[in-house]
Design an enzyme around this catalytic site. Structure first.
Site: not given
Length: 1062
Positions: A259, A332, A336, A334, A609, A564, A562
């Site tokens: 990203e 990532d 998103e 998740d 996570h 989030r 990570y």
């Protein structure tokens, strides 16, 4: 559970096996990620047999097919187990994903219901997966092979199928022996991708739009041949060739897409030249920011917009794929991130960048370290379609709410910009708390504090200890037992005249457990409380630590995992390293006897996570002092200290409680003290390496002296009173939310997700719905109006439980338990009715509702709270919404006959300093009258600040006005100053080049000169009376000029392509 039961059943049908109808009705909701099927099982829906692992479900050969209005087909069984079932199949799509979410079909292995083998040398023959078209001839079903033609099922028997021109990679053949073998699909061991169908483009001035239907990337070139009664059926190929083989060590060139640029540079250093690592810079496309981008009437189809910079990034990826064997999507871990990978594949597919020989893989990096990166490449997977569907559902929900409520706000409450799903619930929390504060009535109460010491001639007078009154007149006191100064003074005199002794003494030991490791919300809370960081700033710093920092040896590495996450667990390897460090640095006694296990304590936690922790616990904060900036070092120290402490022993605290009474024990005092006897996890925060986050006041006042004094007392020891002090208190209203406490509340209620907290608060601040004062969130009046409007007309949107339940439903979509379009359909049905009802509400009804709710606040500053109009003495002052701006005012209800305005509001707090012109507006001030016309000269205020006005407002007359916003001290303006300002604008003369007038005028920021469309500011050190025509022309010829109006020769607009995908 149904899916697992289905796969574990035997091939013999029994009553204990879930019925086919039960399974098929749940299949689309309970389908697992695609990698759960491969390589042990494949599935086919369009053939006569559905085979998964050992279980074989038979489709009857006699079926009826109907075309449904939502571009899907319903197949109904007529003979199977004597029951009916319905199962929707996406048009022209045999993918198990459904809904046309991916662009191409999904090929399957042949499963023979009668256990007959396909003929021709005992080898499986490959046919294209067929889709029911719904036409019948002579009682037989016609099947479409995907080329737009219909084939009679009966004439297809025992016919030789023509082959395509031979190629090294595929052969085409088919055989059909019975009607039970008509629509069987197969996959060759090494299949290739189907070429996409070109999609027409529609271009406009601003953007080009490409509409893609359910099968947006279907076959580009389909082979269609006929020879008599035989039909050529092309070999079916899988949509995308996802690979499950390890991608490290490399076997060929691979393209890795992440990203961010920082992450790409770090990962490139780990992998070498066989991997080209490119950034996508976040999402490559998003919903178009205009009405109609989500279309509920078209089965929630969506219009996607690709920003211009994203095309550049996609082109870079497309160029890199030339000659590559693998495309590795490493966004990532998740929702998103999963959606970003899906968007990238869809866009590359549209551009024809995914050639036949390329393999796709999805990998996730939970930490940016060499070991983690290489380990993730050895376990690739496919895109988790459930996470993508959860993203689509969330995105569609937020869009439908925002783009339907916001236009209503613009019409009913001018100046209020937007409302969103999570944003509205967070604003309601802040405004409800403000309402509690407004309605709070403080109550007086008193306490009595007493200083005591041992009654010993040799005791030091300075060795005193505090206590407080708990019983008086043999009655236990509560908070409001003493309510006046007189009562407190009477009790004080009784205490001073009494003799006291120790009645009882109680000693105990307590254990204070270490805190849990950080998750996103607790990191934001601690950073706000201890470091005074905003939530958005905390996430910005944490993202930098996660993506990678270049160390002193020149190697870049991610410092934390990570960021989030809502999971508390830590990997076993990391726990072992942490415990080893604790034993070495603090001693074996400080490491927990067994590794603590932490579980979720928050509503709707996904725990997908690990907790936030350092990637290498042996990178002490002190080692990074010269590498990280001050704020980043503080945040890393906070994370490092919390991670180490969570694996340590609890702190042991010894406490002493002493009751002290008079002779008959009618008066009882209590004192207490504590001392840490084993620091346990607290040793981390006293470590010099954690100096960046140590409490500055720690250690300044130690309770050890008081504890030692109390510990020396025994029951019956006499004590004497040194000082008695009555203290007055008043109950306090509930505190306003800080960013930390708001995040904590949102987490407790299950509103939003870890990744949304910071952005939600930022939006509220950017919209001027709330302001931050002394690190506290205070609602503006504009925000309170929006919240009241939504609560009144959209009660479901602002309801806390609804928003939390919606998060639960989205989590169910992620887990494959809820069908995402069904969720949207259910919600949209209810929400649409709210919008229809609210659109019919007149603005006067909104004004009355707001006046009723905020009447005390609006009219509290009026003398005697009288609401009689002082101008006409007939009307009543009411709250009104301005029709020509973003303001709100209190004026006479006899308008237009009476135009009196008592006060104007612009959404800011009334308690702010009155010296700031835009915060508070009072009644118009009369500066005087003109000598000739006797017109009043008034000092007034409006949406753009203070101004002076010549004459009063009256029907059919527009008085002359001049802004005084550039004047610092508005109160010093005199009548002469006002008349001087009111003479502008003035014409200085005509320009020598074209004869057009040159004008000097007064603007909000000061004086300026204008010639046609050219404007230049007059320097503040020059008086406007000194500006001549020559000076004005000089100003207009300078560099600091601007042009008004729309530019004439606008260049061709930058094209932005919008993709409409279903």
């Amino acid at each position: 559970m149904i899916h697992r039961t289905f796969f574990s059943t035997s091939t013999v049908y029994s009553s204990h096996t879930p019925s086919l109808r039960h399974f098929m009705l749940q299949f689309r909701a309970l389908q697992p990620p695609t990698n759960a099927l491969s390589p042990h099982a494949t599935s086919a829906i369009t053939g006569t047999t559905f085979q998964c692992r050992r279980t074989c479900l038979l489709f009857p050969c006699s079926v009826t097919a109907k075309r449904s209005p939502i571009r899907s087909f319903t197949v109904k069984s007529t003979t199977l187990f004597g029951d009916y079932f319905g199962f929707p199949l996406a048009g022209n799509c045999t993918t198990p994903f459904g809904h046309g979410l991916f662009s191409k079909g999904f090929s399957t292995r042949v499963a023979d219901s009668g256990k007959r083998k396909l003929a021709d040398s005992g080898k499986q023959k490959l046919v294209k997966a067929a889709v029911v078209r719904g036409k019948e001839k002579d009682g037989s079903v016609e099947w479409d092979t995907g080329n737009g033609k219909e084939v009679d099922a009966k004439t297809a028997e025992n016919k030789t199928v023509k082959k395509k021109k031979p190629s090294p990679r595929k052969k085409v053949s088919a055989a059909s022996k019975s009607t039970h073998e008509e629509c069987v699909a197969a996959v060759p061991e090494k299949s290739t991708k189907l070429k996409r169908k070109k999609v027409s483009k529609k271009s406009s001035v601003d953007r080009s739009i490409e509409e893609v239907t359910d099968n947006s990337a279907s076959l580009k070139d389909e082979l269609k041949k006929k020879n008599g009664n035989s039909s050529v059926i092309e070999e079916a190929k899988p949509l995308w060739n996802f690979t499950h083989k390890p991608l490290y060590p490399p076997s060929g060139k691979s393209v890795v897409v992440v990203e961010s640029v920082t992450k790409a540079k770090v990962i490139k250093g780990y992998l070498g030249d066989m991997y080209e690592v490119l950034p996508s810079y976040g999402h490559v496309r998003d919903l178009a920011a205009r009405s109609g981008s989500v279309r509920p009437d078209e089965d929630f189809s969506m219009v996607w917009e690709v920003p211009s910079p994203a095309w550049t990034h996609l082109k870079s990826i497309k160029v890199a794929l030339s000659g590559a064997e693998n495309l590795i999507l490493a966004s990532d871990p998740d929702r998103e991130g999963e959606a970003i990978s899906w968007h990238i594949i869809e866009m590359l597919q549209q551009q024809g960048a995914l050639h036949d020989n390329i393999s796709l893989a999805r990998v996730v990096f939970h930490e940016i370290t060499e070991k983690s990166i290489k380990g993730a490449l050895q376990t690739p997977r496919e895109i988790d379609i459930n996470l993508v569907q959860a993203y689509l559902a969330r995105r569609a929900l937020d869009y439908l709410i925002g783009f339907n409520i916001s236009p209503l706000l613009w019409r009913k409450l001018p100046g209020c910009q937007s409302a969103g799903r999570v944003q509205s619930a967070a604003l309601a929390l802040i405004c409800d708390r403000e309402m509690e504060i407004d309605e709070f009535k403080p109550k007086e109460y008193w306490t009595v504090e007493v200083q005591l010491k041992k009654k010993d001639p040799g005791s030091n007078k300075n060795f005193t200890f505090p206590s407080h009154l708990t019983h008086f007149d043999s009655k236990k006191l509560n908070q409001f037992s003493i309510t006046s100064d007189a009562e407190a003074r009477y009790i004080q005199s009784n205490i001073n005249s009494a003799n006291f002794h120790v009645v009882c003494l109680n000693k105990s030991k307590t254990r204070r457990n270490p805190p849990t490791p950080y998750i996103t919300s607790t990191l934001q809370q601690d950073a706000a409380n201890k470091l005074h960081f905003t939530a958005s700033h905390t996430m910005k710093l944490a993202q930098k630590l996660y993506e990678g920092v270049e160390l002193s040896d020149g190697v870049a590495v991610g410092l934390i995992t990570y960021i989030r996450t809502d999971g508390f667990h830590i990997s076993d390897e990391a726990v072992a390293n942490i415990r080893s460090l604790i034993s070495e640095r603090y001693g074996q006694d400080f490491a927990a006897q067994s590794a603590p296990k932490y579980f979720k304590k928050v509503k709707n936690a996904q725990e997908a996570h690990e907790a936030i922790r350092p990637t290498d616990i042996r990178k002490l904060p002190s080692m990074l002092a010269g590498i990280l900036d001050e704020e980043s070092l503080k945040l890393y120290t906070l994370i490092w200290s919390r991670t180490v402490s969570c694996q340590m022993e609890p702190a042991v605290i010894e406490q002493i409680h002493i009751d002290i009474g008079n002779a008959d024990e009618s008066i009882v005092l209590r004192t207490a003290s504590s001392m840490v006897v084993f620091h346990g996890y607290q040793a981390v925060y006293m470590d010099i390496v954690a100096e960046a986050v140590q409490d500055k006041d720690r250690g300044k006042s130690s309770p050890d002296q008081t504890f030692g004094l109390l510990n020396s007392l025994k029951t019956g020891d006499p004590l004497c009173v040194v000082q008695t002090e009555p203290l007055e208190h008043h109950t306090q209203p509930p505190p306003r939310y800080s960013e930390a406490s708001l995040v904590k509340k949102l987490e407790e209620l299950g509103i939003g997700r870890p990744s949304t907290y910071a952005s939600t608060i930022k939006v509220l601040r950017d919209r001027n719905y709330v302001t931050v004062k002394s690190r506290v969130l205070s609602p503006e009046f504009r925000g309170r109006m929006v919240s009241a409007f939504l609560s009144h007309h959209f009660s479901e949107v602002t309801d806390y439980s609804f928003t939390a339940d919606m998060e639960t439903e989205l989590d169910n979509v992620s887990a494959g338990l809820t069908e995402w379009k069904g969720l949207l359909r259910d919600y949209w049905t209810r929400f649409k009715s709210y919008c229809e009802r609210t659109s019919n509400v007149h603005i006067h009804q909104v004004e009355k509702m707001l006046e009723k709710k905020f009447g005390d606040f609006l009219f509290s500053s009026f003398p005697d709270q009288s609401r009689v109009c002082p101008s006409c003495m007939e009307g009543t002052l009411t709250f009104k919404v301005s029709r020509f701006g973003a303001g709100y005012f209190i004026g006479c209800d006899k308008h237009p006959s009476c135009k009196y305005i008592a006060k104007t509001l612009y959404g800011t707090e009334e308690e702010e300093d009155a010296s700031q012109p835009s915060t508070r507006v009072e009644e118009p001030k009369l500066l005087g009258v003109t000598s000739g016309s006797n017109e009043k000269v008034l000092l007034k205020t409006g949406p753009y600040g203070f101004y002076v006005q010549l004459g009063e407002d009256r029907k059919g007359y527009i008085p002359k006005r001049a802004s005084v916003s550039h004047v610092k001290d508005v109160g010093s303006i005199t009548l002469e100053d006002a008349l001087e300002l009111l003479q502008y604008p003035l014409t200085l003369g005509n320009h020598p080049k074209d004869g057009q007038p040159v004008i000097i005028k007064l603007a909000r920021v000061g004086f300026s000169v204008r010639h046609r469309r050219t404007i230049a500011s007059v320097p503040k050190n020059i008086k406007p009376t000194d500006v001549t025509l020559e000076k004005a022309i000089e100003f207009l010829s300078g560099k600091d000029v601007r042009r008004s109006g729309r530019p004439k020769g606008k260049s061709k607009a930058q094209e932005v392509e919008v993709i409409e995908a279903f």
